[in-house]
Scaffold this active site. Structure first.
Site, PDB file in Angstrom:
ATOM      1  N   LYS A  22       0.832  -1.210   0.000  1.00  0.00           N
ATOM      2  CA  LYS A  22       0.000   0.000   0.000  1.00  0.00           C
ATOM      3  C   LYS A  22       0.865   1.257   0.000  1.00  0.00           C
ATOM      4  CE  LYS A  22      -1.667   1.534   4.096  1.00  0.00           C
ATOM      5  NZ  LYS A  22      -1.348   2.953   4.357  1.00  0.00           N
ATOM      6  N   CYS A 117      -5.286  12.752  13.621  1.00  0.00           N
ATOM      7  CA  CYS A 117      -5.537  11.319  13.441  1.00  0.00           C
ATOM      8  C   CYS A 117      -5.207  10.612  14.734  1.00  0.00           C
ATOM      9  CB  CYS A 117      -4.757  10.754  12.272  1.00  0.00           C
ATOM     10  SG  CYS A 117      -3.030  10.532  12.620  1.00  0.00           S
ATOM     11  N   ASP A 306       5.221   0.634  12.087  1.00  0.00           N
ATOM     12  CA  ASP A 306       4.007  -0.052  11.630  1.00  0.00           C
ATOM     13  C   ASP A 306       3.914  -1.495  12.132  1.00  0.00           C
ATOM     14  OD1 ASP A 306       3.104   2.203  10.392  1.00  0.00           O
ATOM     15  OD2 ASP A 306       3.572   1.586   8.349  1.00  0.00           O
ATOM     16  N   ARG A 399      -8.327  -0.603   5.286  1.00  0.00           N
ATOM     17  CA  ARG A 399      -7.494   0.417   4.633  1.00  0.00           C
ATOM     18  C   ARG A 399      -6.140  -0.178   4.235  1.00  0.00           C
ATOM     19  NH1 ARG A 399      -6.223   5.041   8.218  1.00  0.00           N
ATOM     20  NH2 ARG A 399      -4.929   5.380   6.405  1.00  0.00           N
TER      21      ARG A 399
HETATM   22  C1  UD1 Z   1       4.447   6.896   6.446  1.00  0.00           C
HETATM   23  C2  UD1 Z   1       3.631   5.638   6.254  1.00  0.00           C
HETATM   24  C3  UD1 Z   1       3.149   5.112   7.608  1.00  0.00           C
HETATM   25  C4  UD1 Z   1       4.328   4.929   8.567  1.00  0.00           C
HETATM   26  C5  UD1 Z   1       5.185   6.200   8.632  1.00  0.00           C
HETATM   27  C6  UD1 Z   1       6.452   5.995   9.429  1.00  0.00           C
HETATM   28  C7  UD1 Z   1       2.667   5.980   4.073  1.00  0.00           C
HETATM   29  C8  UD1 Z   1       1.465   6.233   3.243  1.00  0.00           C
HETATM   30  N1  UD1 Z   1       2.507   5.958   5.404  1.00  0.00           N
HETATM   31  O1  UD1 Z   1       3.596   7.878   7.015  1.00  0.00           O
HETATM   32  O2  UD1 Z   1       2.512   3.837   7.393  1.00  0.00           O
HETATM   33  O3  UD1 Z   1       3.830   4.646   9.864  1.00  0.00           O
HETATM   34  O4  UD1 Z   1       5.561   6.636   7.305  1.00  0.00           O
HETATM   35  O5  UD1 Z   1       7.208   4.954   8.900  1.00  0.00           O
HETATM   36  O6  UD1 Z   1       3.747   5.742   3.548  1.00  0.00           O
HETATM   37  N2  UD1 Z   1       6.236  14.772  10.647  1.00  0.00           N
HETATM   38  C9  UD1 Z   1       6.273  16.130  10.922  1.00  0.00           C
HETATM   39  N3  UD1 Z   1       5.914  16.997   9.926  1.00  0.00           N
HETATM   40  C10 UD1 Z   1       5.581  16.588   8.678  1.00  0.00           C
HETATM   41  C11 UD1 Z   1       5.570  15.202   8.384  1.00  0.00           C
HETATM   42  C12 UD1 Z   1       5.910  14.315   9.404  1.00  0.00           C
HETATM   43  O7  UD1 Z   1       6.567  16.535  12.038  1.00  0.00           O
HETATM   44  O8  UD1 Z   1       5.289  17.432   7.812  1.00  0.00           O
HETATM   45  C13 UD1 Z   1       6.592  13.799  11.704  1.00  0.00           C
HETATM   46  C14 UD1 Z   1       5.442  12.874  12.072  1.00  0.00           C
HETATM   47  O9  UD1 Z   1       4.553  13.439  13.006  1.00  0.00           O
HETATM   48  C15 UD1 Z   1       6.183  11.668  12.635  1.00  0.00           C
HETATM   49  C16 UD1 Z   1       7.469  11.647  11.791  1.00  0.00           C
HETATM   50  O10 UD1 Z   1       7.573  12.926  11.188  1.00  0.00           O
HETATM   51  O11 UD1 Z   1       6.516  11.888  13.980  1.00  0.00           O
HETATM   52  C17 UD1 Z   1       7.499  10.596  10.695  1.00  0.00           C
HETATM   53  O12 UD1 Z   1       6.295  10.653   9.953  1.00  0.00           O
HETATM   54  P1  UD1 Z   1       6.264  10.355   8.396  1.00  0.00           P
HETATM   55  O13 UD1 Z   1       7.423   9.529   8.000  1.00  0.00           O
HETATM   56  O14 UD1 Z   1       6.051  11.640   7.678  1.00  0.00           O
HETATM   57  O15 UD1 Z   1       4.930   9.502   8.274  1.00  0.00           O
HETATM   58  P2  UD1 Z   1       4.030   9.425   6.992  1.00  0.00           P
HETATM   59  O16 UD1 Z   1       4.855   9.691   5.791  1.00  0.00           O
HETATM   60  O17 UD1 Z   1       2.789  10.211   7.198  1.00  0.00           O
END
Ligand code: UD1
Length: 420
Positions: A22, A117, A306, A399
């Site tokens: 996914k 979320c 995850d 999902r």
């Molecule tokens: C992706 C995965 C999710 C997984 C996560 C971490 C997808 C669709 N989802 O989520 O399954 O659990 O990586 O491996 O690929 N953060 C910020 N600001 C931002 C973006 C992120 O502070 O703009 C922080 C988040 O709150 C978190 C950390 O960065 O603490 C990592 O998150 P991130 O890697 O961005 O997660 P996703 O990409 O949303």
């Protein structure tokens, strides 16, 4: 609303095939926006999040067809609406992945801000910051990110302060069509990021540094049509392997790439599972109570967040005590209260769960899924609990896990989906 009924106690034995990932399919589908041509994507899992991404693309004017192999052919030449509406974005945070490609190709985008979320505040500041670095003007008002880059994006140096998976993917997609070179440092090294980059390079992008934390992107004028097959879902595979480590049994997962799962396989081995890796499959045998196993989550190649919830379930029935430390998300322990309702002995202090294995086992209870991986941990607990566990709100599991009850049934689990 659908629920799962699980009668615990059955061992799992047999062969299953991994679904497509996914988290790789979502950015790859979003990358079709960069093309004025067709992208054909195979091995896409049938999941609600995938449907949401396809709905977003079609709401923008893209056309989708499925060929005889169920490959998705996306034609984005007809996109005429550059807005991702809140009604769709609110159901899936990864909708933010259309921001980079829209800005790159159309120099304009309007994407709803994803709301809060269940696993923490999960802001999108890093996505916005990197688009600004690439020259976009961004205004966030009325719940939308409104972005424009008159004259197009311009390559830049982007140094992520936090490793972000979808943030890295958005930056890479945006930079693909930017003028000049972009260097991304502290990039996410998750295999799903690499899968997206392989697809982009096949489409004519010039990206190097695959699998490392420094990505170099030389912008090109345009991309061309391509066919791409999505990598297997390492989290789905790891979830089934953890299930068998809990229930006992002997399973083979076909279509796995064992090297993507090094740290998880090591931890399952520490828990007592006997694991055999082949080129394209993994066999796991377990015939004892698992041994409690500490984990600490961090970006790839470390233990994936995850899989944290599933390991708390496993430790709840293990011999001994374990500590599970969550370093990626601030509030990813919602499953703990539900597992305690099933008899788990778990104490939370800050970002650490202290678990005392209860070899006597968990007992069934009605439980509620709160997010995707939390719901998986409850299904695993249900597979070993005495009695019949009812898992509510399983739209979360739909999902991210393709036909979970069918695959588990195939392995011998007593599990049914009901509507009530
Ligand atoms: C992706 C995965 C999710 C997984 C996560 C971490 C997808 C669709 N989802 O989520 O399954 O659990 O990586 O491996 O690929 N953060 C910020 N600001 C931002 C973006 C992120 O502070 O703009 C922080 C988040 O709150 C978190 C950390 O960065 O603490 C990592 O998150 P991130 O890697 O961005 O997660 P996703 O990409 O949303």
């Amino acid at each position: 609303m659908d629920k799962l009924l699980i009668e615990g106690g059955a061992q799992l034995n047999g062969v299953v095939t991994a679904s497509g990932a996914k988290n790789a399919a979502l950015p790859i589908l979003a990358s079709s926006i960069l093309l004025q041509d067709k992208l054909v994507v195979s091995n896409v899992p049938h999941l609600n999040d995938i449907t949401t991404m396809l709905e977003i693309l079609s709401s923008m004017g893209a056309f989708m067809t499925f060929n005889e192999n169920m490959d998705i052919e996306i034609d984005t030449s007809s996109i005429n609406n550059l807005k991702a509406r809140y009604e769709l974005v609110k159901t899936m945070r990864a909708s933010i992945l259309v921001l980079g490609p829209l800005l790159a190709r159309f120099h304009e985008a309007e994407v709803a801000l994803p709301g809060g979320c269940a696993i923490g505040s999960r802001p999108v500041n890093l996505h916005i910051d990197c688009m600004r670095k690439l020259g976009a003007k961004i205004d966030t008002s009325n719940g939308y990110i409104k972005a424009s880059a008159k004259g197009g994006l311009i390559g830049a140096d982007i140094d992520f302060t936090t490793v972000t998976v979808t943030g890295t993917e958005n930056a890479v997609m945006a930079a693909t069509l930017a003028k000049g070179q972009t260097i991304i440092t502290n990039a996410a090294k998750e295999p799903e990021v690499t899968d997206l980059i392989k697809c982009l390079n096949l489409m004519g992008a010039k990206i190097s540094g695959l699998g490392t934390d420094t990505l170099i992107i030389d912008g090109v004028d345009q991309l061309h049509s391509a066919n791409f097959s999505v990598m297997p879902d390492r989290i789905e595979i790891a979830t089934y392997l953890t299930a068998v480590t809990m229930t006992g049994g002997d399973i083979t997962i076909k279509g796995s790439q064992p090297k993507l799962l090094d740290i998880v396989l090591k931890k399952l081995g520490d828990a007592g599972a006997k694991i055999e890796k082949n080129n394209n499959s993994i066999n796991l045998k377990m015939n004892e109570t698992p041994i409690a196993t500490d984990i600490s989550t961090a970006p790839f190649p470390h233990f994936p967040t995850d899989m944290q919830a599933q390991f708390i379930s496993m430790n709840s029935i293990a011999k001994g005590k374990a500590e599970v430390i969550e370093n990626v998300f601030e509030n990813r322990f919602m499953h703990v209260q539900e597992l305690i309702r099933m008899g788990g002995d778990i104490e939370l202090k800050g970002n650490t769960a202290f678990i005392k294995g209860n070899i006597g086992g968990l007992k069934s209870a009605p439980v509620m899924a709160t997010d995707l991986r939390a719901s998986a941990s409850l299904v695993l607990a249900g597979l070993v609990a005495s009695g019949i566990t009812k898992v509510d709100r399983i739209y979360h599991i739909d999902r991210g896990y393709e036909r979970i009850e069918e695959k588990l049934k195939l392995l011998g689990a007593k599990i049914d989906r009901i509507s009530e």
